[in-house]
Write an enzyme that holds these catalytic residues in place. Structure first.
Site, PDB file in Angstrom:
ATOM      1  N   ILE B  12      24.500  44.569  73.091  1.00  0.00           N
ATOM      2  CA  ILE B  12      24.669  44.318  71.655  1.00  0.00           C
ATOM      3  C   ILE B  12      25.652  43.172  71.401  1.00  0.00           C
ATOM      4  CG2 ILE B  12      26.482  46.066  71.335  1.00  0.00           C
ATOM      5  CD1 ILE B  12      23.665  45.354  68.835  1.00  0.00           C
ATOM      6  N   LYS B  88      29.135  50.638  65.174  1.00  0.00           N
ATOM      7  CA  LYS B  88      28.724  51.977  64.765  1.00  0.00           C
ATOM      8  C   LYS B  88      28.279  52.764  65.995  1.00  0.00           C
ATOM      9  CE  LYS B  88      24.809  52.494  65.164  1.00  0.00           C
ATOM     10  NZ  LYS B  88      23.702  52.423  66.177  1.00  0.00           N
TER      11      LYS B  88
END
Lengths: 302, 302
Positions: B12, B88
């Site tokens: 990510i 998150k």
């Protein structure tokens, strides 16, 4: 004395709420709502909406239903403009309690999410003693017999019933009240009976050297202890917080009057127009059920 | 431009954070911390404490680690007086995020718990359109292929990794942003692979006619849709919120720039000295994992 209605006339109502109300200088038990339970001399209803409509004079409602149906009753009470007292846990999800908080605030009524174990005789003294100290470790041992305390109550093993966290949340309500600084869960192992949806035992690890051992299969003597080691001695809360020992010596406390103290507190909150909703114990349970590693154990039958 | 350090150089980070920072007018990527990953031209560290000590000039840290190790890094960053941005979910438990909030407040630094899907191109317009309407029902369909998005990442199936709620929380972050009134979970069915500790699929039922279907086994086309029926027409967010359709007609939005928008927001928060931590999506996940009924399905292997 103010009139109050009690909703859910099951074991905990009969064992605790009704005697506490009967002895209270603040409250008059004016109505009950239950499918089958009644209290002698008190107007009985089987339908909650009917009671709310018939008894506009009753401005305060106490709910002691299982968590699964509780939200619908709580929402109806608040929408009808009544002050509301909730048995623990205050809901089956955190979000539904947040919704009740918002609704109570919007309606201008009082919401009290009770934690009866926080009212145990030794808790306030334990909190005061710990306030000036550094906690080095703590251990909770909460072992009881589900067959004795919840005979045949299958709802405790259904989703939302929380399993062994039904008693365990009492321990966590005391822990979060007395510790001078908050802790957070870091690991958990949960034992699920093969035929049940909630755990019958749990081993929890928190930050700060805090651990907990919950078990619902203990026959014989029951154990509800919290032991705390600090830089200035050791503390032991026994019998669910009713007894306090410091460095092994008993510090006598007054009589244990958890439910009477809850109703005293509700009278104060209603007089002050103030709500009291602390979700810390429930957050720890949600964290444990979310983070816990699941182990399947033998089936459980009442 | 302010220097920032990026911790956790995995998929990510490489796919989203590094390009967003490279294009940002606010930030200069000045250091990375990772066991093995590096970014060309950026000073690499393998030890977080060493970076914090060596680079006092870097006042802002962005963490893109899995949730399990994240707390220890977050706590160290805040204790070192750094502003902090979290991928998150912001933690593996609610209580640990509460602890970070308290620590950030005590340290006088900014904490930003990011929800990248809330920055998707159509979300703000969807929220504005829904604001004046009554929601009658809503359905989330969030179906993707875990092998494509988390290749070999066993941590997603470990406790704290959240399983299919890792993508599902993105949907819930959008839902909680756009709905005009909050909802709460009332039931859930969770599918656990026999060899895994977190669910691979989930069916959620919320109050207010809201439902969700999360599945991590979808090969071929991927689906990230939120459909809302109201008293004034229907809304459809597609592609994770990037596209918005009203009554079936496309309403063109600007380019989808989720991560650049998060870093824009972090620059604003640091300038204003204001934290932004909304735990609503995480509460819904904790509620689902707590309340959900568990079904065991076939083992999953990457």
């Amino acid at each position: 004395m103010q009139p109050i209605a009690l909703v859910g006339i099951g074991k905990i109502a009969v064992d605790q709420h009704v005697p506490a109300l009967a002895a209270s200088p603040d409250w008059h038990l004016a109505a009950t709502v239950s499918r089958s339970g009644t209290v002698e001399g008190v107007e009985p209803f089987t339908d909650f909406a009917a009671m709310l409509a018939a008894r506009e004079d009753i401005r305060v409602i106490s709910l002691c239903l299982p968590p699964q149906p509780r939200f619908a009753y709580a929402e109806a009470a608040l929408k009808a403009g009544r002050h509301l007292m909730l048995e623990k846990p205050p809901g089956q999800t955190l979000a539904e309690v947040h919704a009740l908080q918002a609704l109570a605030a919007a309606q201008g009524v009082v919401l009290f999410a009770t934690w009866h174990s926080r009212m145990a005789a030794g808790v306030a003294a334990a909190k005061a003693w710990l306030a000036g100290r550094v906690v080095q470790s703590a251990h909770i041992t909460w072992r009881e017999d589900v067959r004795k305390w919840h005979p045949g109550q299958d709802w405790v093993f259904e989703p939302g019933g929380m399993g062994v966290f039904d008693p365990g949340i009492n321990a966590l309500s005391v822990l979060t009240e007395v510790l001078p600084a908050p802790v957070h869960l870091t690991a958990a192992v949960l034992q699920y009976p093969a035929n049940r949806a909630t755990p019958i035992a749990a081993a929890l690890t928190f930050s700060g050297g805090v651990t907990a051992d919950f078990d619902w299969r203990q026959e014989g003597p029951q154990t509800w202890d919290i032991a705390v080691e600090t830089d200035g001695g050791s503390l032991l809360l026994r019998d669910g917080g009713a007894r306090l020992l410091i460095d092994g010596a008993e510090h006598p406390q007054g009589p244990n009057r958890e439910y009477p103290a809850l109703y005293d507190r509700m009278a104060e909150l209603v007089a002050a127009g103030r709500s009291d909703v602390d979700l810390a114990p429930m957050v720890h349970v949600a964290d444990a059920l979310s983070l816990g590693r699941r182990v399947v154990v033998e089936p459980f039958h009442f």
